[in-house]
Structure formats: C-alpha cells, structure tokens
Design an enzyme around this catalytic site. Structure first.
Site, short mmCIF file in Angstrom:
data_model
loop_
_atom_site.label_atom_id
_atom_site.label_comp_id
_atom_site.label_asym_id
_atom_site.label_seq_id
_atom_site.Cartn_x
_atom_site.Cartn_y
_atom_site.Cartn_z
N GLY A 83 0.86 -1.19 0.00
CA GLY A 83 0.00 0.00 0.00
C GLY A 83 0.89 1.22 0.00
O GLY A 83 1.88 1.30 0.74
N GLY A 85 -0.40 4.66 -0.01
CA GLY A 85 -1.22 5.87 0.16
C GLY A 85 -0.39 6.83 1.00
O GLY A 85 0.85 6.84 0.95
N GLN A 87 0.22 6.93 4.27
CA GLN A 87 1.16 6.31 5.23
C GLN A 87 2.26 5.54 4.51
O GLN A 87 3.42 5.57 4.93
CB GLN A 87 0.41 5.38 6.19
CG GLN A 87 -0.46 6.09 7.21
CD GLN A 87 0.32 6.99 8.16
OE1 GLN A 87 1.48 6.74 8.48
NE2 GLN A 87 -0.31 8.07 8.58
N GLY A 90 4.87 8.09 3.39
CA GLY A 90 5.64 8.69 4.50
C GLY A 90 6.54 7.67 5.19
O GLY A 90 7.75 7.89 5.34
N ASP A 146 -8.06 0.41 4.78
CA ASP A 146 -8.68 -0.55 5.70
C ASP A 146 -9.64 -1.49 4.97
O ASP A 146 -9.69 -2.68 5.26
CB ASP A 146 -9.36 0.20 6.85
CG ASP A 146 -8.32 0.94 7.70
OD1 ASP A 146 -7.35 0.31 8.13
OD2 ASP A 146 -8.47 2.16 7.91
N ALA A 147 -10.39 -0.94 4.00
CA ALA A 147 -11.31 -1.80 3.23
C ALA A 147 -10.52 -2.82 2.41
O ALA A 147 -10.89 -4.00 2.33
CB ALA A 147 -12.20 -0.95 2.33
N HIS A 170 -3.16 0.64 12.11
CA HIS A 170 -4.49 0.88 12.66
C HIS A 170 -4.99 -0.46 13.18
O HIS A 170 -4.78 -1.49 12.54
CB HIS A 170 -5.40 1.38 11.52
CG HIS A 170 -6.65 2.06 11.97
ND1 HIS A 170 -6.94 2.38 13.27
CD2 HIS A 170 -7.73 2.51 11.25
CE1 HIS A 170 -8.10 3.00 13.34
NE2 HIS A 170 -8.61 3.08 12.12
N GLU A 258 -11.30 11.18 15.39
CA GLU A 258 -11.51 11.81 14.08
C GLU A 258 -12.98 12.21 13.87
O GLU A 258 -13.26 13.17 13.18
CB GLU A 258 -10.98 10.94 12.94
CG GLU A 258 -11.70 9.64 12.72
CD GLU A 258 -10.86 8.58 12.01
OE1 GLU A 258 -9.65 8.77 11.83
OE2 GLU A 258 -11.44 7.53 11.65
N GLU A 294 -9.67 33.37 13.22
CA GLU A 294 -8.98 33.72 14.48
C GLU A 294 -8.57 32.44 15.22
O GLU A 294 -7.50 32.37 15.82
CB GLU A 294 -9.90 34.58 15.35
CG GLU A 294 -9.18 35.07 16.60
CD GLU A 294 -9.98 36.11 17.40
OE1 GLU A 294 -10.91 36.71 16.84
OE2 GLU A 294 -9.64 36.30 18.57
N1 LIG Z 1 -4.03 8.50 6.37
C1 LIG Z 1 -3.76 8.70 7.65
O1 LIG Z 1 -3.68 9.84 8.09
C2 LIG Z 1 -3.51 7.53 8.59
C3 LIG Z 1 -2.99 7.81 9.86
C4 LIG Z 1 -2.70 6.75 10.70
C5 LIG Z 1 -2.96 5.45 10.29
N2 LIG Z 1 -3.51 5.21 9.07
C6 LIG Z 1 -3.74 3.82 8.65
O2 LIG Z 1 -2.73 3.46 7.71
C7 LIG Z 1 -3.26 2.50 6.77
C8 LIG Z 1 -3.08 3.05 5.37
O3 LIG Z 1 -3.82 4.24 5.25
P1 LIG Z 1 -3.50 5.34 4.11
O4 LIG Z 1 -4.39 6.51 4.40
O5 LIG Z 1 -2.06 5.50 3.96
O6 LIG Z 1 -3.94 4.58 2.79
P2 LIG Z 1 -5.30 4.60 1.97
O7 LIG Z 1 -5.32 5.83 1.16
O8 LIG Z 1 -6.45 4.30 2.83
O9 LIG Z 1 -4.98 3.30 1.09
C9 LIG Z 1 -4.34 3.42 -0.11
C10 LIG Z 1 -3.66 2.16 -0.59
O10 LIG Z 1 -4.54 1.03 -0.64
C11 LIG Z 1 -4.43 0.46 -1.97
N3 LIG Z 1 -5.63 -0.26 -2.32
C12 LIG Z 1 -6.92 0.15 -2.22
N4 LIG Z 1 -7.75 -0.85 -2.61
C13 LIG Z 1 -6.94 -1.89 -2.98
C14 LIG Z 1 -7.20 -3.21 -3.43
N5 LIG Z 1 -8.43 -3.66 -3.58
N6 LIG Z 1 -6.13 -4.01 -3.68
C15 LIG Z 1 -4.86 -3.58 -3.51
N7 LIG Z 1 -4.57 -2.34 -3.08
C16 LIG Z 1 -5.60 -1.52 -2.79
C17 LIG Z 1 -4.21 1.68 -2.87
O11 LIG Z 1 -3.64 1.27 -4.09
P3 LIG Z 1 -4.11 1.88 -5.49
O12 LIG Z 1 -3.47 3.22 -5.65
O13 LIG Z 1 -3.62 0.88 -6.46
O14 LIG Z 1 -5.62 2.01 -5.43
C18 LIG Z 1 -3.22 2.46 -2.01
O15 LIG Z 1 -1.90 2.02 -2.18
C19 LIG Z 1 -4.73 2.29 7.17
O16 LIG Z 1 -4.79 1.20 8.03
C20 LIG Z 1 -5.06 3.57 7.91
O17 LIG Z 1 -6.14 3.43 8.83
C21 LIG Z 1 -3.77 6.22 8.20
#
Ligand SMILES: NC(=O)c1ccc[n+]([C@@H]2O[C@H](COP(=O)([O-])OP(=O)(O)OC[C@H]3O[C@@H](n4cnc5c(N)ncnc54)[C@H](OP(=O)(O)O)[C@@H]3O)[C@@H](O)[C@H]2O)c1
Length: 394
Positions: A83, A85, A87, A90, A146-147, A170, A258, A294
């Site tokens: 993944g 996204g 996280q 970063g 998460d999905a 998470h 959140e 403000e």
């Molecule tokens: N975002 C935050 O601020 C944050 C903070 C703390 C913890 N977390 C946790 O960190 C984890 C990642 O969160 P995130 O926000 O970084 O990511 P996200 O945007 O929720 O997930 C994105 C990733 O999932 C992949 N994905 C989605 N559907 C898919 C599928 N069916 N098969 C394969 N890959 C798939 C996407 O790939 P494609 O580009 O190919 O679709 C992308 O690489 C989660 O558990 C989240 O709860 C997030």
C-alpha cells in the site's frame, strides 16, 4: 478579541533540548546508508517513565533507537510495505532514508504504482505487486486501505508463514475481525505502530528533523521480541516519541477522535457558531473571522505550543471571564454526544458503517456528492476569499 500576551517560553525547556537532539539525530539518520560507519551499539538514553498529570507512562524516543542501532537490529530483515497511500509514502520513504531494506508492494498500473515510481522505487528491484512483495518480506507492513486489507486477506493470509511479522498502522482490521474477517495467524508476531497524523506529516516532520508522535501495540508476541520490534519500527518510520496501547484502544480512540475534536465535532461547532452569527445579521467576513480564521491563525497555534491553560493567561480579562463561564456549559452539552460516539466506535457500528459505505461500487460518486455539499457551504466559500486576503497570499 483575544490578545496574545508577549510571554516567552521559559528558555532551555526540556522540549527545546529534545528538539535540538532529535534534529541532529534525524539529520544523521538521513545520510545515505552507503556512508554508514560501523558504530558501537550504544543506547544513548534509557527508556523513561514520565508522569503525565500524575499517571506514570513509559515512553520510547528516537534517542533510544539511534540509526546505527536500527540498522543492526533489522540487518536480516526485508520490510515489505504494501500500500502506498499517505502512510505508505511517508513511512516507506523514512525507512528507505534510514537505510533499511524496504520493498514496496502495490497493484501494478494503479495510482500508487505510479506514485511509487515517481518517488524512486524501481520495478523489479524494490517495487513489486502486493503478493511478490509479501513473499519477499520478513516484516509485512500492511498499509493498504482498511477496506482493502479485508478484501485482500484471503490472498495474503497463506503468505504469512512462521518467522514473518505482520504490522498494521491501525487496529481496525484485527479488532473488528467479525466484520473484516482479518484474523492474524497466532504463530507470528503481530504489531501496530499508529502515527498520530497524516502520512504527509510523518514525512515532512522527519525531513525537518522532528518526529510524529505514535502509539504502538502488540496483538501476538510469538517470538518474545514483539514489543521491542514495534518500538524500533516506530522510531524507524519517523516517530519522535512512542507510547504503548492495545489494538482495541488504538482503534477506539482513533475512530472516536476523528469523528470528534479532530474533524466531525470541530466542523459541527464551526458551523453552529457561524450560522448563529449569520442569523443575527453579521457579515460573512465577520462570522468567518470570529469562528475559523482567528481560531486557526491565532489561538489554536498558541494552544498547540503552550496549552489551553496558557491561553487563559494570554487573553483579555473580558475574554477570560466569558470563556471560564461558558466552557462548562459546552462541556455538559457535548459530553453525552461524546459518550454516544464512544459507544458507537466500541460496539463496531462505526466500523460497519465505514466498511459498508466504502465498499459500495458507487462509493466514490456518493462521497463526491457529500464533499461537494461541504465545498458549497457559505462558510467554506468565504474561507477561500479570506485566505486569499492574507498578505502572504497576495
Ligand atoms: N491517512 C492517515 O492519516 C492515517 C494515519 C494513521 C494510520 N492510518 C492507517 O494506515 C493505513 C493506510 O492508510 P492510508 O491513508 O495511507 O492509505 P489509503 O489511502 O487508505 O490506502 C491506499 C492504498 O490502498 C491500496 N488499495 C486500495 N484498494 C486496494 C485493493 N483492492 N487491492 C490492492 N490495493 C488496494 C491503494 O492502491 P491503489 O493506488 O492501487 O488504489 C493504495 O496504495 C490504514 O490502516 C489507515 O487506517 C492512516
């Protein structure tokens, strides 16, 4: 209305000393791995117990895991970060800059694949599809949405063989396993590091030599080393300080926060205050400035830097009297709502709603319609104009 008194922070605070120390360490951490010299493994500071308002807690800091110690600790590991996204980006880049062996796993041809290539991950070298990355990794960092964690679990579960470690950011998937069907194997370490902020901030703070605060937790400790491994990984992904929690507490507090003060609650409070000002004939400029501008430009940064207690000292006597009289009224009105919200996270209703909504085929269209409603609200249109008028934006 509020006037910040020109009070100075007491010089030489512990925080300032820490920042200086962590800055130097992070700069050292960002040197490419090739320049790393073998250094003795010295733990520069012991793990600390700190009294948080009278409750002792153990904390772990970047200083407890200097770069050389991390390189030694993970010398036989390949971190398979799946993944890419917020996280994934970063945490992945911070791990790579620290010099650890990282491979990224994402869908070939998807948006994340493209983003990873742009960030310098090389197909066939350290960028693979999800399955191949998991096969190559000893520590599988599941940073899919998460999905998607739930959707891909039947494929990934058989690849999590003894000796591997499963990492989450998470507690969502394993805690709500009745809904997600993510039931981690019992014979491997299963750990969590949850940065308390966006992955973009995880990266930008690391680059500035600072660090995000994170929690860590252990679901399974098959090796007896799971706690230590999670603390080390927390630092390696860019944390400044780390505190222990459980998977359950992490997911409950995160979903609660959140929906509450971080996003949903604060948005509701902004809207309620703004609308009453408008109903009483105040101009959009006045209503927006007294509600959002403000707050975000003057007061919240001061609260972030020095605390709410400081804010009471730093405002006018008129503002102080009013805020002291009205905060208990707001607290009493809102506490039942927060109790309902906590129960809704604890009993799985929020998870169920999130999984059901986010896995609908037309979920993006429905979401877009809701977000457009917010963009069309007068308050946020006014905000755009007000921000343009900031001198730095002219
Ligand atoms: N975002 C935050 O601020 C944050 C903070 C703390 C913890 N977390 C946790 O960190 C984890 C990642 O969160 P995130 O926000 O970084 O990511 P996200 O945007 O929720 O997930 C994105 C990733 O999932 C992949 N994905 C989605 N559907 C898919 C599928 N069916 N098969 C394969 N890959 C798939 C996407 O790939 P494609 O580009 O190919 O679709 C992308 O690489 C989660 O558990 C989240 O709860 C997030």
């Amino acid at each position: 209305m509020f006037r910040a008194a020109g009070r100075q922070m007491i010089a030489g605070t512990r925080a300032a000393a820490w920042r200086a120390l962590s800055g130097a360490r992070a700069r050292a951490a960002m040197r490419p791995v090739r320049s790393a010299r073998a250094a003795p493994l010295v733990q520069s500071r012991g793990v600390k117990q700190i009294s948080f308002g009278g409750t002792p807690e153990t904390v772990y800091e970047r200083a407890d895991w200097p770069r050389e110690k991390l390189l030694e600790y993970f010398k036989n590991d390949t971190l398979a970060l799946i993944g890419y996204g917020s996280q994934g980006h970063g945490q992945g880049l911070n791990l790579r800059d620290t010099g650890l062996k990282v491979v990224v796993g994402v869908r070939k041809g998807g948006a994340s694949w493209k983003a990873a290539v742009e960030d310098g991950w090389v197909p066939g070298e350290n960028l693979f599809d999800v399955v191949e990355a998991v096969e190559r990794g000893t520590i599988v960092m599941n940073l899919l949405s998460d999905a998607a964690q739930s959707e891909t679990w039947p494929t990934l579960r058989p690849l999590l063989t003894p000796g591997k470690t499963l990492y989450f950011s998470h507690g969502f998937s394993p805690v709500f396993k009745d809904l997600t069907h993510v039931e981690p194997p019992k014979d491997i370490d299963v750990i969590l590091v949850a940065p308390k902020g966006s992955g973009r901030t995880v990266r930008s703070l690391f680059l500035e030599g600072r660090g995000i605060n994170s929690s860590y937790a252990v679901w399974n400790d098959a090796t007896g080393r799971a706690h230590e491994k999670a603390q080390a990984l927390a630092v390696a992904v860019g944390s400044g300080y780390v505190y222990e929690t459980t998977f359950e507490k992490e997911v409950n507090s995160d979903l609660y926060g959140e929906r509450g003060c971080l996003m949903g609650g604060i948005h509701g409070m902004f809207l309620a205050q703004y609308e009453v000002l408008r109903e009483n004939g105040h101009s959009p400029s006045e209503a927006f400035n007294e509600t959002v501008e403000e707050a975000t430009q003057s007061l919240y940064p001061l609260i972030g830097k020095h605390g709410m207690d400081y804010m009471y000292d730093a405002c006018s006597t008129t503002a102080r009297r009013g805020a002291l009289d009205w905060y208990p009224i707001f607290k009493d009105a809102l506490k039942p709502v927060f109790r309902d919200l906590y129960e809704s996270t604890r009993n799985g209703s929020e998870t169920k709603r999130s999984l059901e909504f986010n896995s609908q085929p037309d979920y993006r269209d429905k979401l877009e319609a809701e977000l457009q409603t917010i963009r069309d609200m007068e308050i946020w249109k006014v905000g755009k104009e007000v921000r343009k008028l900031r001198p730095e934006n002219n």
